[in-house]
Design a protein around this motif. Structure first.
Motif, PDB file in Angstrom:
ATOM      1  N   ILE A   3       9.412 -24.970  -0.909  1.00  0.00           N
ATOM      2  CA  ILE A   3       8.062 -24.732  -0.388  1.00  0.00           C
ATOM      3  C   ILE A   3       7.417 -26.048   0.031  1.00  0.00           C
ATOM      4  CG2 ILE A   3       5.751 -23.926  -0.975  1.00  0.00           C
ATOM      5  CD1 ILE A   3       7.138 -22.000  -2.991  1.00  0.00           C
ATOM      6  N   VAL A   4       7.510 -27.031  -0.882  1.00  0.00           N
ATOM      7  CA  VAL A   4       6.889 -28.327  -0.605  1.00  0.00           C
ATOM      8  C   VAL A   4       7.544 -28.981   0.608  1.00  0.00           C
ATOM      9  CG1 VAL A   4       6.589 -30.620  -1.578  1.00  0.00           C
ATOM     10  CG2 VAL A   4       6.089 -28.615  -2.951  1.00  0.00           C
ATOM     11  N   SER A   5       8.847 -28.765   0.754  1.00  0.00           N
ATOM     12  CA  SER A   5       9.548 -29.353   1.903  1.00  0.00           C
ATOM     13  C   SER A   5       9.168 -28.678   3.213  1.00  0.00           C
ATOM     14  CB  SER A   5      11.072 -29.259   1.717  1.00  0.00           C
ATOM     15  OG  SER A   5      11.450 -29.909   0.536  1.00  0.00           O
ATOM     16  N   ALA A   6       8.550 -27.502   3.142  1.00  0.00           N
ATOM     17  CA  ALA A   6       8.040 -26.874   4.355  1.00  0.00           C
ATOM     18  C   ALA A   6       6.622 -27.358   4.647  1.00  0.00           C
ATOM     19  CB  ALA A   6       8.041 -25.351   4.212  1.00  0.00           C
ATOM     20  N   ILE A   7       5.833 -27.536   3.586  1.00  0.00           N
ATOM     21  CA  ILE A   7       4.408 -27.803   3.780  1.00  0.00           C
ATOM     22  C   ILE A   7       4.135 -29.261   4.155  1.00  0.00           C
ATOM     23  CG2 ILE A   7       2.196 -27.902   2.568  1.00  0.00           C
ATOM     24  CD1 ILE A   7       3.057 -25.335   1.108  1.00  0.00           C
ATOM     25  N   ILE A   8       4.813 -30.195   3.477  1.00  0.00           N
ATOM     26  CA  ILE A   8       4.503 -31.604   3.745  1.00  0.00           C
ATOM     27  C   ILE A   8       4.773 -31.976   5.212  1.00  0.00           C
ATOM     28  CG2 ILE A   8       5.202 -33.982   3.197  1.00  0.00           C
ATOM     29  CD1 ILE A   8       5.167 -33.188   0.284  1.00  0.00           C
ATOM     30  N   PRO A  32      -3.160 -26.077   1.383  1.00  0.00           N
ATOM     31  CA  PRO A  32      -1.731 -26.090   1.039  1.00  0.00           C
ATOM     32  C   PRO A  32      -1.197 -27.510   0.863  1.00  0.00           C
ATOM     33  CG  PRO A  32      -2.129 -24.710   2.977  1.00  0.00           C
ATOM     34  CD  PRO A  32      -3.416 -25.404   2.666  1.00  0.00           C
ATOM     35  N   MET A  33      -1.672 -28.437   1.713  1.00  0.00           N
ATOM     36  CA  MET A  33      -1.213 -29.817   1.634  1.00  0.00           C
ATOM     37  C   MET A  33      -1.708 -30.472   0.350  1.00  0.00           C
ATOM     38  SD  MET A  33       0.570 -32.139   3.027  1.00  0.00           S
ATOM     39  CE  MET A  33       0.743 -33.826   3.643  1.00  0.00           C
ATOM     40  N   LEU A  34      -2.966 -30.169  -0.034  1.00  0.00           N
ATOM     41  CA  LEU A  34      -3.487 -30.751  -1.274  1.00  0.00           C
ATOM     42  C   LEU A  34      -2.616 -30.337  -2.456  1.00  0.00           C
ATOM     43  CD1 LEU A  34      -7.335 -30.272  -0.807  1.00  0.00           C
ATOM     44  CD2 LEU A  34      -6.030 -32.404  -0.701  1.00  0.00           C
ATOM     45  N   PHE A  35      -2.296 -29.032  -2.518  1.00  0.00           N
ATOM     46  CA  PHE A  35      -1.447 -28.564  -3.616  1.00  0.00           C
ATOM     47  C   PHE A  35      -0.055 -29.202  -3.533  1.00  0.00           C
ATOM     48  CE2 PHE A  35      -4.514 -25.097  -4.337  1.00  0.00           C
ATOM     49  CZ  PHE A  35      -4.508 -25.064  -5.719  1.00  0.00           C
ATOM     50  N   ALA A  36       0.463 -29.371  -2.318  1.00  0.00           N
ATOM     51  CA  ALA A  36       1.811 -29.919  -2.179  1.00  0.00           C
ATOM     52  C   ALA A  36       1.854 -31.385  -2.597  1.00  0.00           C
ATOM     53  CB  ALA A  36       2.297 -29.757  -0.736  1.00  0.00           C
ATOM     54  N   ILE A  37       0.826 -32.151  -2.205  1.00  0.00           N
ATOM     55  CA  ILE A  37       0.794 -33.567  -2.591  1.00  0.00           C
ATOM     56  C   ILE A  37       0.644 -33.681  -4.105  1.00  0.00           C
ATOM     57  CG2 ILE A  37      -0.580 -35.670  -2.465  1.00  0.00           C
ATOM     58  CD1 ILE A  37      -1.162 -34.963   0.441  1.00  0.00           C
ATOM     59  N   CYS A  38      -0.242 -32.832  -4.646  1.00  0.00           N
ATOM     60  CA  CYS A  38      -0.446 -32.817  -6.091  1.00  0.00           C
ATOM     61  C   CYS A  38       0.865 -32.469  -6.796  1.00  0.00           C
ATOM     62  CB  CYS A  38      -1.529 -31.811  -6.411  1.00  0.00           C
ATOM     63  SG  CYS A  38      -1.888 -31.716  -8.133  1.00  0.00           S
ATOM     64  N   PHE A  39       1.610 -31.558  -6.196  1.00  0.00           N
ATOM     65  CA  PHE A  39       2.922 -31.214  -6.752  1.00  0.00           C
ATOM     66  C   PHE A  39       3.793 -32.464  -6.842  1.00  0.00           C
ATOM     67  CE2 PHE A  39       7.407 -30.557  -5.976  1.00  0.00           C
ATOM     68  CZ  PHE A  39       7.758 -29.549  -6.849  1.00  0.00           C
ATOM     69  N   VAL A  40       3.862 -33.221  -5.742  1.00  0.00           N
ATOM     70  CA  VAL A  40       4.758 -34.386  -5.729  1.00  0.00           C
ATOM     71  C   VAL A  40       4.365 -35.357  -6.852  1.00  0.00           C
ATOM     72  CG1 VAL A  40       5.559 -36.357  -4.400  1.00  0.00           C
ATOM     73  CG2 VAL A  40       5.251 -34.141  -3.284  1.00  0.00           C
ATOM     74  N   VAL A  41       3.060 -35.624  -6.974  1.00  0.00           N
ATOM     75  CA  VAL A  41       2.622 -36.612  -7.966  1.00  0.00           C
ATOM     76  C   VAL A  41       2.850 -36.099  -9.394  1.00  0.00           C
ATOM     77  CG1 VAL A  41       0.669 -37.928  -8.834  1.00  0.00           C
ATOM     78  CG2 VAL A  41       0.931 -37.548  -6.377  1.00  0.00           C
ATOM     79  N   LEU A  42       2.351 -34.903  -9.674  1.00  0.00           N
ATOM     80  CA  LEU A  42       2.377 -34.444 -11.066  1.00  0.00           C
ATOM     81  C   LEU A  42       3.771 -33.974 -11.476  1.00  0.00           C
ATOM     82  CD1 LEU A  42      -1.093 -32.717 -11.428  1.00  0.00           C
ATOM     83  CD2 LEU A  42      -0.434 -35.091 -11.739  1.00  0.00           C
TER      84      LEU A  42
END
Lengths: 528, 376
Positions: A269-274, A352-362
């Motif tokens: 999912i993150v690889s689609a959104i970022i 969606p990007m905010l959640f995806a970036i937050c995913f990467v960090v956390l």
């Protein structure tokens, strides 16, 4: 291609959904089933979340205030089981149902009737599991890892219902996984080679193989419990020549791949959104695929790192330590690729990007504590403390759950044909972000200071951070009601969404109308 | 206005709690060479993670500020580089290799159980620990249970909680400093885990399996820990307390305990009066039975049966002996036959038959217990 789809819709207008309840009961449509999976998982998320609120409320202060230890243990057990098997896994299956056929240009899932069955047995499994709370002797109280003999000889009578429920969940997962593999391998549009598939499809293909490999192992271990409890065998009973450690080996042979089952689709999912919001192609697509496959392979040879304190021999201990630390390498590759994708992009920061970036960090923070836990000598201090609780909640909540939320915000316009309210979405993100960190970050400190997990009451030196953690928990829990409101509001009163609401989004799903027609790609698109 | 007041109140609450707080952030260094090494490994891995985190997130936040569309950033086109991929595979692998080598040496130390001078057997029970000093030359081996001594009234918020709330026991285990102590761990029921953070010793106590661990304590003191494997209802209430004393003091303590053990064994042979049994029985009941059946014998409805006026407690003595000696299969009632001495068994049964309104009037003697066990 878009024109082709339109024509096709006109041809098949009489093939729209049936009316009333039977639409949902009998449906074989991947979109309907995806929707049901997603709503079901959200209901389970709220139920499991309610149990978590009971836990955090009891732990708000030292001493017993709200519940007794017996009930507290049932809450921790049910919270874990429902979140893992009821919330996170079905949510990913729901996303797979909705998106995989549209991403590979297929008209539906390969096995639509089985798709219906694999969803509809789930509500029965969870109704049965939850009903154990009202049975004499209470529900399962032995932790979601249900170590024998606490879960066999010493278990409440309701354990048999728990075993049956786990069997049904396992059957559902296996059917879902077979369906996904069959769809991906057989139903790709002409020209869509494996190495052209979106990463979400790739990560789900690998996840599905993991599911097929390990869910039968889970079924095996609960069956052995059933035999021990009712048929006089002694797989896990030392008095009869069995071994409680055998249980842990089998459980974690399932359990560790299970952990990756809950995170690999998130990577997709993150690889689609970022890339969509960085307006730049994903960096290192093929290395992403290889890294995912490596992580999946390694997941089968690290299970005993959950068992560093059970007394496995030195060489075993060393092997599992080294194998586990190795996982940091492909995981690191993925994180570096995401960051490099953002680097020199042209970024905007919608929800969606905010959640995806937050995913990467956390998620990375959860990965760091995972690396620390892998160091066996240090694990003797971390094991079964709140440090572990902090670790796996960091990878599961701002990891898996945030990726699901990112996916929902990203694809909701496609599903519903309506735009969500961006301001509310951002409010939801920031509340969740603050809540989740206030909730889980102090738990690292609690664990290092020596607080064991799964205790209903604690020594006074743990009081302050527990209170902070509980406040974060209540904030995070309440924020999810806002999420429910946002989704309902979008469906009921959202502004109409265009076919491709995100400037930088790539993929076949954006070539069909919003909302996606009931049937898509009856004529396969051509990919060049 | 109202919001402001809430804010001030919250800030005041925060400050007051910071003032009296114990905001421990990190792992204790501990008091053994191993625990220091473990602490070192922990800090090493932590700093490696911090450095990697600062680098990676640094780049990420840099691009999040610099490369935004709103600042006119135009996206580049690069999307592949085998060299870069290789670099960020091999460099982390090397870092991890370094940590792994250091950790493997420490691990090997932790697994060197040889040349111990004192052997302590640790057996987990629901929900207390039994310690036994294994010594083939002792006339009477020293063995005792160690149960949490925090009063239930503190847990239920009827009394103010004391400093060592939940981390205090009726009888701590005593160990000599500067001496290699080997632990043999097992369990009588479910899996427990014996953990003392200051010693960096955590090992599971598993029924049917004997696990090993060891320590050499460098400093005298009292070290507290807890059971760390979910073991049922009172998992949160089975602390570990280790009292580390000088070897001389330890020898003296052990000799005294041995003498006491000899005297305790004699209790089984002496004559008992009803009142003596009742008095001893009340103590035994408090440490062995009250956590489930409650101090007033009322039990917990649905989970633990009441003893006051129960058919077993006021029925024939043999039935009562049977359930306490052998336990009740399939329930939480453990077999106490090997946990209590004959004298304590006789005392607690006599007490249960004649307390809280139970008024059977008979008395069970150590000889009765001995005969019951022998007759099985």
């Amino acid at each position: 291609m878009t024109t082709a789809t339109h024509d096709h819709d006109h041809d098949h207008e009489h093939h729209g959904p049936a009316k009333g309840l039977t639409r949902w009961l009998y449906t074989t449509n991947h979109k309907d089933i995806g929707t049901m999976y997603l709503w079901f998982s959200f209901a389970m998320f709220l139920l499991g979340g309610t149990f978590a609120m009971v836990i955090r409320a009891e732990l708000f202060q030292p001493g017993l205030q709200l519940v007794q230890p017996e009930f507290f243990n049932q809450m921790t057990t049910m919270h874990g089981l429902i979140m893992v098997f009821g919330a996170v896994m079905p949510a990913f299956v729901g996303l797979a149902n909705w998106m995989i056929p549209m991403m590979v240009g297929a008209p539906d899932m390969a096995l639509p009737r089985m798709n219906n069955l694999s969803f509809w047995i789930l509500p029965f499994a969870f109704a049965m599991l939850t009903s154990t709370l009202f049975m004499e002797g209470g529900g399962p109280n032995f932790g979601w890892t249900f170590y024998a003999p606490l879960s066999t000889t010493y278990a409440p009578p309701s354990v048999t219902f728990f075993i049956f429920a786990v069997h049904i969940m396992g059957a559902s997962s296996i059917m879902g996984a077979i369906n996904i593999v069959a769809t991906i391998l057989n139903m790709r549009a002409p020209g869509m080679t494996l190495m052209k598939m979106p990463l979400f499809v790739w990560t789900w293909l690998i996840t599905a193989y993991l599911l097929i490999a390990v869910m039968p192992v889970l079924a095996g271990v609960v069956t052995m419990m059933l035999m021990d409890i009712h048929f006089g065998t002694a797989f896990f009973n030392a008095a009869g020549g069995g071994s409680p450690v055998l249980f842990q080996h089998i459980f974690w042979f399932f359990g560790h791949p299970e952990v990756y089952i809950m995170i690999l689709p998130a990577f997709g999912i993150v690889s689609a959104i970022i890339p969509a919001f960085a307006r730049k192609r994903l960096f290192g697509y093929s290395s992403m695929v290889y890294a995912t496959a490596s992580i999946a392979f390694l997941s089968f040879i690290v299970w005993a790192h959950h068992m560093f304190t059970v007394g496995i021999p030195f060489l075993g201990e060393a092997f599992f330590m080294w194998a586990t630390m190795l996982i940091a390498v492909p995981t690191g590759v993925k994180v570096f690729n995401w960051v490099t994708t953002m680097f020199r992009g042209s970024m905007t920061f919608e929800t969606p990007m905010l959640f995806a970036i937050c995913f990467v960090v956390l998620f990375t923070i959860g990965g760091f504590s995972g690396l620390m836990l892998a160091v066996a000598p240090a694990d003797f201090q971390y094991h079964d403390t709140y440090f572990v609780v902090a670790h796996f909640h960091y990878v599961l909540v701002p990891g898996a759950v945030f990726s699901i939320m990112a996916g929902v915000y990203y694809w909701l316009p496609k599903w519903s044909g309506k735009m969500y309210n961006e301001t509310l979405g951002k409010v939801h993100f920031w509340l969740s972000f603050v809540g989740v960190n206030v909730l889980f970050f102090p738990q690292h400190f609690l664990g290092l200071a020596g607080m064991p997990r799964r205790i209903p009451d604690y020594a006074l030196q743990f009081a302050d951070f527990n209170m902070v953690s509980s406040i974060g928990g209540f904030l995070f829990g309440a924020s999810q009601l806002l999420f429910l409101y946002i989704v309902v509001h979008t469906i009921v009163a959202g502004k109409p969404a265009p076919a491709k609401p995100w400037e930088g989004a790539e993929g076949l799903e954006w070539t069909v109308d919003s909302p996606a027609p009931y049937h898509t790609f009856s004529t396969p698109p051509r990919i060049d | 206005m109202k919001l402001q007041r809430v804010f001030i109140a919250l800030t005041a609450l925060l400050i007051s709690s910071v003032a009296r707080a114990d905001w421990t952030l990190n792992m204790p260094r501990g008091v053994t060479d191993i625990s220091q090494e473990v602490y070192g490994l922990h800090m090493l891995t932590l700093w490696v993670c911090v450095v990697i985190g600062v680098l990676v997130f640094g780049v990420m936040f840099y691009s999040m500020f610099k490369h935004r569309k709103s600042k006119g950033a135009v996206s580049s086109n690069f999307h592949e580089s085998t060299k870069v991929e290789l670099a960020w595979t091999l460099i982390p692998a090397a870092v991890i290799f370094a940590i792994g080598v250091k950790a493997t040496y420490t691990l090997a130390d932790m697994y060197n159980f040889e040349e111990s001078e004192v052997t302590l057997e640790v057996v987990g029970y629901q929900w207390r620990w039994r310690y036994r000093y294994i010594d083939a030359n002792a006339e009477q081996e020293v063995s005792f249970f160690s149960s949490m001594s925090t009063p239930r009234d503190e847990i239920n918020n009827r009394l103010e909680k004391n400093e060592n709330y939940l981390l205090e026991v009726d009888e701590p285990v005593v160990l000599p400093t500067g001496t290699k102590v080997r632990f043999l761990l097992s369990s009588a029921d479910v899996i427990h885990s014996w953990w003392v953070p200051a010693l960096a010793v955590k090992k599971d106590a598993i029924p049917g399996i004997v696990n090993e661990a060891w320590t050499i304590i460098n400093e005298e003191g009292t070290y507290r820990g807890q059971c760390t494997e979910l073991c049922g209802k009172d998992h949160g209430f089975m602390p570990v307390v280790v009292e580390a004393v000088s070897p001389e003091e330890f020898e003296q303590w052990l000799a005294e305990k041995e003498q006491a053990a000899i005297e305790l064994a004699e209790l089984n042979d002496r004559e008992w009066t009803f009142d003596e049994l009742m008095e001893r029985g009340e103590q035994v009941y408090g440490s062995a039975c009250a956590s489930c059946h409650q101090a007033d014998g009322s039990g917990v409805p649905g989970a633990f049966p009441a003893l006051a006026n129960s058919p077993i407690a006021v029925g024939p003595a043999d039935g009562h002996l049977d359930i306490v000696v052998n336990g009740s299969r399939g329930t939480a009632m453990a077999a106490y036959g090997n946990q209590l001495s004959d004298a304590d068994m006789a005392a607690v049964i006599t007490y249960e038959r004649n307390a809280w309104g139970n008024n059977v009037g008979d008395m069970v003697t150590p000889v009765d217990v001995y005969n019951f066990k022998a007759g099985e």
